[in-house]
Design an enzyme around this catalytic site. Structure first.
Site, PDB file in Angstrom:
ATOM      1  N   LYS A  50       0.903  -1.031   0.075  1.00 31.38           N
ATOM      2  CA  LYS A  50      -0.334   0.497  -0.041  1.00 31.38           C
ATOM      3  C   LYS A  50       0.807   1.658  -0.323  1.00 31.38           C
ATOM      4  O   LYS A  50       1.893   1.480   0.886  1.00 31.38           O
ATOM      5  CB  LYS A  50      -0.457  -0.239   1.002  1.00 31.38           C
ATOM      6  CG  LYS A  50      -2.216  -1.276   1.405  1.00 31.38           C
ATOM      7  CD  LYS A  50      -3.422  -0.858   2.213  1.00 31.38           C
ATOM      8  CE  LYS A  50      -3.692  -1.842   2.350  1.00 31.38           C
ATOM      9  NZ  LYS A  50      -5.060  -2.514   1.632  1.00 31.38           N
TER      10      LYS A  50
ATOM     11  N   HIS B 204      -0.682  -8.665   8.892  1.00 26.80           N
ATOM     12  CA  HIS B 204      -0.493  -6.965   8.746  1.00 26.80           C
ATOM     13  C   HIS B 204      -0.335  -5.525   9.708  1.00 26.80           C
ATOM     14  O   HIS B 204       0.294  -4.928   9.968  1.00 26.80           O
ATOM     15  CB  HIS B 204      -2.166  -6.746   7.988  1.00 26.80           C
ATOM     16  CG  HIS B 204      -2.555  -7.505   7.017  1.00 26.80           C
ATOM     17  ND1 HIS B 204      -1.842  -7.509   5.687  1.00 26.80           N
ATOM     18  CD2 HIS B 204      -3.713  -8.607   6.785  1.00 26.80           C
ATOM     19  CE1 HIS B 204      -2.112  -8.906   5.142  1.00 26.80           C
ATOM     20  NE2 HIS B 204      -3.485  -8.907   5.408  1.00 26.80           N
TER      21      HIS B 204
ATOM     22  N   LYS C 244     -13.199  -7.063  12.268  1.00 29.79           N
ATOM     23  CA  LYS C 244     -14.281  -7.434  11.218  1.00 29.79           C
ATOM     24  C   LYS C 244     -15.866  -6.526  11.444  1.00 29.79           C
ATOM     25  O   LYS C 244     -16.343  -6.536  13.206  1.00 29.79           O
ATOM     26  CB  LYS C 244     -14.973  -8.366  10.435  1.00 29.79           C
ATOM     27  CG  LYS C 244     -13.704  -9.031  10.078  1.00 29.79           C
ATOM     28  CD  LYS C 244     -13.795 -10.446   8.966  1.00 29.79           C
ATOM     29  CE  LYS C 244     -12.574 -10.339   8.576  1.00 29.79           C
ATOM     30  NZ  LYS C 244     -12.132  -9.413   7.087  1.00 29.79           N
TER      31      LYS C 244
HETATM   32  C1  BG6 Z   1      -7.060 -10.030   4.597  1.00 29.52           C
HETATM   33  C2  BG6 Z   1      -7.369 -10.800   5.155  1.00 29.52           C
HETATM   34  O1  BG6 Z   1      -5.366 -10.299   4.411  1.00 29.52           O
HETATM   35  O2  BG6 Z   1      -7.303  -8.518   4.778  1.00 29.52           O
HETATM   36  C3  BG6 Z   1      -9.113 -10.102   5.452  1.00 29.52           C
HETATM   37  O3  BG6 Z   1      -7.754 -11.944   5.128  1.00 29.52           O
HETATM   38  C4  BG6 Z   1      -9.241  -8.435   5.293  1.00 29.52           C
HETATM   39  O4  BG6 Z   1      -9.598 -10.676   6.697  1.00 29.52           O
HETATM   40  C5  BG6 Z   1      -8.376  -8.029   4.239  1.00 29.52           C
HETATM   41  O5  BG6 Z   1     -10.307  -7.908   4.863  1.00 29.52           O
HETATM   42  C6  BG6 Z   1      -7.891  -6.134   5.003  1.00 29.52           C
HETATM   43  O6  BG6 Z   1      -7.339  -6.171   3.780  1.00 29.52           O
HETATM   44  P1  BG6 Z   1      -7.561  -4.568   3.727  1.00 29.52           P
HETATM   45  O7  BG6 Z   1      -6.686  -4.420   1.952  1.00 29.52           O
HETATM   46  O8  BG6 Z   1      -8.676  -4.665   2.262  1.00 29.52           O
HETATM   47  O9  BG6 Z   1      -7.438  -3.463   3.941  1.00 29.52           O
END
Ligand code: BG6
Length: 498
Positions: free
Chosen positions: A176, A234, A334
């Site tokens: 990103k 992440h 979520k």
């Molecule tokens: C993914 C997860 O790695 O990242 C998902 O498996 C999540 O569950 C997603 O929704 C979120 O990514 P972003 O780029 O939409 O923040």
């Protein structure tokens, strides 16, 4: 440069949602090397023409300007090829190898867009079929394993056939632009470095909030949960970016060495900290953007008695000279109140106050990662006193320690989308181009990944043996109240509460 980009799982969800649209954007921007083939590999009985039609259907459904014109698609589709293969059948790998040997591309990328449970088996078969050559790169999507042992097993199999520099482990957050900006902010500017330490920073908060539920991935998610899905990868990568020491250079290993040191310096868990500093939650029914949504246990593919967490908040520390004692709070979930990812750096208040500042008066830097990409630096300023009639009598002399008018909060705002445009290269496009170019900076090394698994594993064990399950929160809120209590204990608050 000539390349063959092989999508193992070429008709799967990842190829459909992310990879093919990203490849088309790279093609449109002229960033894909001209002499290339994109080879979809899957079990369906398709040929090149049918695969092109399938991709056309996908790209035709893309919103607005990202949709290809018929002429653009015709040129892009010339790159698309298809090989039918059952990845559980060794004989099919030989057929794939034969098709790839039709020409000697300078770079062969094997992208495992398959179910993660197949990674080790597929890597083994690719090696056995002679597809692991010095020209080959292998790309693995997260999650790589479901705990430390399974992660090590996958890495060991892959590294039997491929050298570490041929392995591209994707964490799409690193692709990103806003996350790259975070490194630019820290290591491209001298301004923040002297402040970036325990003497000046009170605490750091990392939030990754989603409004989406589990969508069509209920059964996958139910066996995974937020800790494995978002925190192990992440969130910890963001923590590394914010907490790492300046690397010696911008090379992949220099950066990854520093991230590894952060992961290895995370405060080890004890039974006390596991009980006190980690909160897990699971959403119940609620409202998102005015619409009623179902609770997690009613989602399709989810066990109605599931104890899987859809929310995690935790407090940790980095045990080194720069950060000792500074709390780092991470939270992700979520079906929260907003789709937002941001990092808040809360500075310590002035050591001696000569002005009156608001009660929570300390500087704060907010690094917005998405949907906005930018910075807000919160400061204090002396607001102009309002004009009024002159005093009738001379004012009495003020004693030296008298306080002045209270200061007002003001903020310096930087909007990178406005400055650089929103049409910057997307995460997957960027990462795919980096794989083709052989640039490893934005990919995760095996030792980093293992250190991250080693750190989350005690949490997984504690939850497995806990009598209670995740705490309830209503969809559309900021998670269970225990998450607020976690920061309140340190006399802190999450931004939306302050
Ligand atoms: C993914 C997860 O790695 O990242 C998902 O498996 C999540 O569950 C997603 O929704 C979120 O990514 P972003 O780029 O939409 O923040």
């Amino acid at each position: 440069m000539s390349f063959d980009l092989v999508l193992l799982g070429g008709t799967g969800d990842l190829a459909w949602r992310k990879l093919l649209p990203a490849l088309f954007q790279a093609f449109r921007h002229g960033s894909l090397p001209a002499d290339g083939r994109i080879v979809g590999v899957a079990r369906e009985a398709l040929d090149d023409a049918a695969y092109r039609a399938w991709v056309a259907q996908r790209l035709g459904g893309v919103e607005g300007e990202k949709r290809p014109s018929p002429d653009e698609f015709a040129r892009f589709s010339a790159l698309l090829h298809y090989v039918r293969a059952d990845l559980s059948n060794p004989a099919d790998y030989a057929a794939l190898a034969a098709r790839l040997r039709q020409r000697e591309a300078q770079a062969v990328v094997l992208y495992l867009a398959t179910a993660p449970a197949l990674f080790a088996r597929v890597a083994e078969q690719l090696g056995a079929a002679g597809l692991a050559t010095p020209r080959t790169r292998i790309v693995l999507e997260k999650p790589l394993g479901h705990d430390l042992a399974s992660n090590r097993a996958i890495n060991a199999t892959v590294l039997r056939h491929f050298a570490e520099h041929q392995v591209f482990r994707i964490d799409h957050y690193l692709g990103k632009p806003s996350v790259q900006n975070l490194l630019a902010l820290r290591f491209g500017n001298a301004l923040f470095e002297p402040l970036w330490r325990r003497e000046t920073i009170a605490n750091i908060q990392i939030t990754m909030a989603e409004t989406l539920g589990v969508e069509k991935r209920g059964s996958f998610y139910d066996g995974t949960g937020a800790l494995r899905d978002m925190v192990q990868n992440h969130a910890l990568q963001l923590l590394c970016a914010i907490g790492m020491e300046p690397p010696a250079n911008a090379g992949a290993d220099a950066i990854r060495d520093e991230k590894l040191k952060v992961l290895r310096s995370l405060r080890p868990w004890t039974p006390d900290t596991l009980a006190r500093d980690v909160v897990r939650g699971q959403y119940g029914a609620g409202q998102i953007n005015g619409e009623r949504v179902a609770g997690y246990r009613d989602e399709s593919g989810v066990d109605p008695a599931s104890r899987t967490e859809t929310f995690v908040a935790l407090r940790t520390e980095i045990n080194n000279w720069r950060w000792a004692g500074v709390p780092f709070y991470l939270r992700t979930g979520k079906r929260l109140a907003a789709r937002e990812a941001f990092i808040v750096v809360n500075f310590r208040p002035t050591p001696h106050a000569i002005f009156r500042t608001p009660a929570d008066g300390a500087n704060r830097l907010v690094i917005h990662l998405q949907p906005r990409d930018g910075l807000d630096l919160h400061l204090f300023a002396a607001a102009q006193a309002p004009r009024g009639p002159a005093a009738q009598h001379p004012l009495p002399l003020q004693p030296a320690q008298s306080t002045s008018a209270p200061l007002s909060p003001v903020s310096l705002n930087m909007d990178f989308d406005q400055r650089f445009g929103t049409e910057r290269v997307g995460a997957y496009e960027r990462l795919l181009l980096d794989v083709l170019a052989g640039r490893l900076n934005l990919f995760v090394r095996s030792d980093e990944q293992e250190a991250a698994w080693a750190w989350v594993e005690p949490i997984l064990h504690a939850w497995q043996h806990a009598e209670d399950g995740p705490r309830h929160y209503a969809a559309g809120t900021w998670g269970p109240s225990a998450a607020s209590a976690l920061v309140a204990r340190d006399a802190q608050c999450w931004t939306e509460e302050c």
